[in-house]
Enzyme design. Structure first.
Site, PDB file in Angstrom:
ATOM      1  CG  HIS A  63    -112.336  98.858 -25.007  1.00  0.00           C
ATOM      2  ND1 HIS A  63    -113.186  98.889 -25.799  1.00  0.00           N
ATOM      3  CD2 HIS A  63    -111.202  98.602 -25.206  1.00  0.00           C
ATOM      4  CE1 HIS A  63    -112.787  98.175 -26.796  1.00  0.00           C
ATOM      5  NE2 HIS A  63    -111.642  97.917 -26.407  1.00  0.00           N
ATOM      6  CG  HIS A  65    -107.818  98.107 -26.131  1.00  0.00           C
ATOM      7  ND1 HIS A  65    -108.335  96.916 -25.859  1.00  0.00           N
ATOM      8  CD2 HIS A  65    -106.617  98.022 -25.372  1.00  0.00           C
ATOM      9  CE1 HIS A  65    -107.762  96.080 -24.778  1.00  0.00           C
ATOM     10  NE2 HIS A  65    -106.616  96.780 -24.361  1.00  0.00           N
ATOM     11  CG  ASP A  67    -108.941  98.981 -31.902  1.00  0.00           C
ATOM     12  OD1 ASP A  67    -108.668  99.128 -30.613  1.00  0.00           O
ATOM     13  OD2 ASP A  67    -109.631  97.655 -32.128  1.00  0.00           O
ATOM     14  CG  HIS A  68    -112.778 100.092 -29.667  1.00  0.00           C
ATOM     15  ND1 HIS A  68    -113.990  99.728 -30.212  1.00  0.00           N
ATOM     16  CD2 HIS A  68    -111.830  99.176 -29.903  1.00  0.00           C
ATOM     17  CE1 HIS A  68    -113.934  98.356 -30.379  1.00  0.00           C
ATOM     18  NE2 HIS A  68    -112.511  98.074 -30.251  1.00  0.00           N
ATOM     19  CG  HIS A 141    -111.707  93.853 -23.662  1.00  0.00           C
ATOM     20  ND1 HIS A 141    -111.729  92.712 -24.748  1.00  0.00           N
ATOM     21  CD2 HIS A 141    -111.052  94.786 -24.124  1.00  0.00           C
ATOM     22  CE1 HIS A 141    -110.748  93.219 -25.723  1.00  0.00           C
ATOM     23  NE2 HIS A 141    -110.577  94.459 -25.507  1.00  0.00           N
ATOM     24  CG  ASP A 204    -112.805  95.019 -28.578  1.00  0.00           C
ATOM     25  OD1 ASP A 204    -113.485  95.582 -29.297  1.00  0.00           O
ATOM     26  OD2 ASP A 204    -111.712  95.553 -28.456  1.00  0.00           O
ATOM     27  CG  HIS A 262    -113.810  94.919 -33.497  1.00  0.00           C
ATOM     28  ND1 HIS A 262    -113.337  93.732 -32.972  1.00  0.00           N
ATOM     29  CD2 HIS A 262    -113.423  96.002 -33.103  1.00  0.00           C
ATOM     30  CE1 HIS A 262    -112.282  94.247 -32.176  1.00  0.00           C
ATOM     31  NE2 HIS A 262    -112.208  95.617 -32.073  1.00  0.00           N
TER      32      HIS A 262
END
Length: 301
Positions: A63, A65, A67-68, A141, A204, A262
């Site tokens: 996805h 976000h 941090d990914h 999510h 997530d 994570h």
């Protein structure tokens, strides 16, 4: 020599810490490399872990976000700078197409390598190769998110004592394997099914059907455990799992080796995640992931 292992490049959720980089995970599967969720700083972590751009065949983003995915820009530019001699395929939620394009072309650089964009539209197979099938499952999510599962085709294991009893040896063994029968002897009589290995990557998400489907029967499961169990309400609110939830998923799915990752910066002691996972009843191999660690896929039983 074939290698099957997960190289952990980063294990932090939301923000990096002094000891944990943003997410990043490379699955080495024989001669291929699949990079999952390259967060900020992934290119440098690859260098520290001995991972080259040439090792990458696929990039899978769960996805969009930061941090990914913020590391996509650097990784894609490094693939081009190093003139990787093969195409690299990128999988990501189609709903995040605009984010992928912005990251791919975040700055000016010379494109020398073909990047095949293969967005994910829903549950199902993404790629079928002789070595594995890669599939995606929808997760739960606040933004659209998918987990990934790699399944090796089942094979056959020849049984020497049965072959000898039927007088089959040398080149005839290979011929029987290829043709299915030889001189009245069927392949099933002298062999057994060798179950293909399975790996899943679950980031997530709240608990949902997709989590259980991805984890089912995995030899190695890498799964988020952002929160400890006493913060289950926060996990539900923000679309995450606790260590206990992740462990119960693995327990019920028959996972052989569980990798928790994570982690929220609110928890200073990683050992707490292992304690909660064991308390939840998971009895298999367990790794609380740390940056730059390599976790081998378990050997076949």
């Amino acid at each position: 020599m074939s290698v099957r292992e997960l190289v952990v490049l980063g294990t932090a959720s939301q923000v990096p810490t002094r000891h944990r980089n943003h997410n990043g995970y490379l699955l080495r599967w024989d001669g291929e490399g699949i990079l999952f969720d390259p967060g900020e700083g992934t290119q440098r972590q690859m260098l520290r872990a001995g991972v080259a751009a040439h090792d990458l065949n696929r990039i899978c983003v769960t996805h969009f976000h930061g941090d990914h995915s913020l590391g996509l820009a650097g990784v894609i530019q490094r693939v081009n700078l190093d003139r990787v001699p093969h195409r690299v395929t990128a999988h990501y939620p189609r709903s995040g197409q605009r984010f992928f394009e912005r990251l791919r072309y975040a700055t000016a650089y010379r494109e020398t390598v073909g990047i095949t964009e293969a967005p994910v539209d829903g549950d199902g197979p993404l790629a079928v190769t002789p070595a594995y099938t890669l599939e995606a499952r929808r997760l739960s999510h606040p933004v659209e998110s998918y987990g990934y599962r790699l399944t090796e085709p089942d094979g056959r294991r020849m049984l020497p004592e049965r072959l000898a009893a039927r007088g089959i040896a040398g080149p005839d063994v290979g011929r029987l394997h290829r043709e299915g029968s030889l001189n009245g002897v069927a392949l099933d009589e002298v062999s057994e099914v060798r179950r293909g290995q399975r790996f899943a990557f679950v980031m997530d998400t709240r608990l949902c059907e997709g989590v259980h489907a991805l984890a089912e029967g995995c030899d190695l499961l890498a799964i988020e455990s952002t929160f400890l169990d006493e913060d289950a309400a926060l996990a539900e609110e923000h679309g995450h799992l606790t260590a206990g939830q992740a462990a119960r998923v693995a327990r019920d799915a028959g996972v052989r080796h569980l990798v928790l990752t994570h982690f929220s910066q609110r928890y200073p002691d990683p050992a707490e995640f292992e304690l909660r996972a064991r308390a939840a009843g998971f009895e298999g191999e367990l790794t609380v992931a740390r940056d730059l660690q390599s976790v081998p896929v378990p050997k076949r039983r």
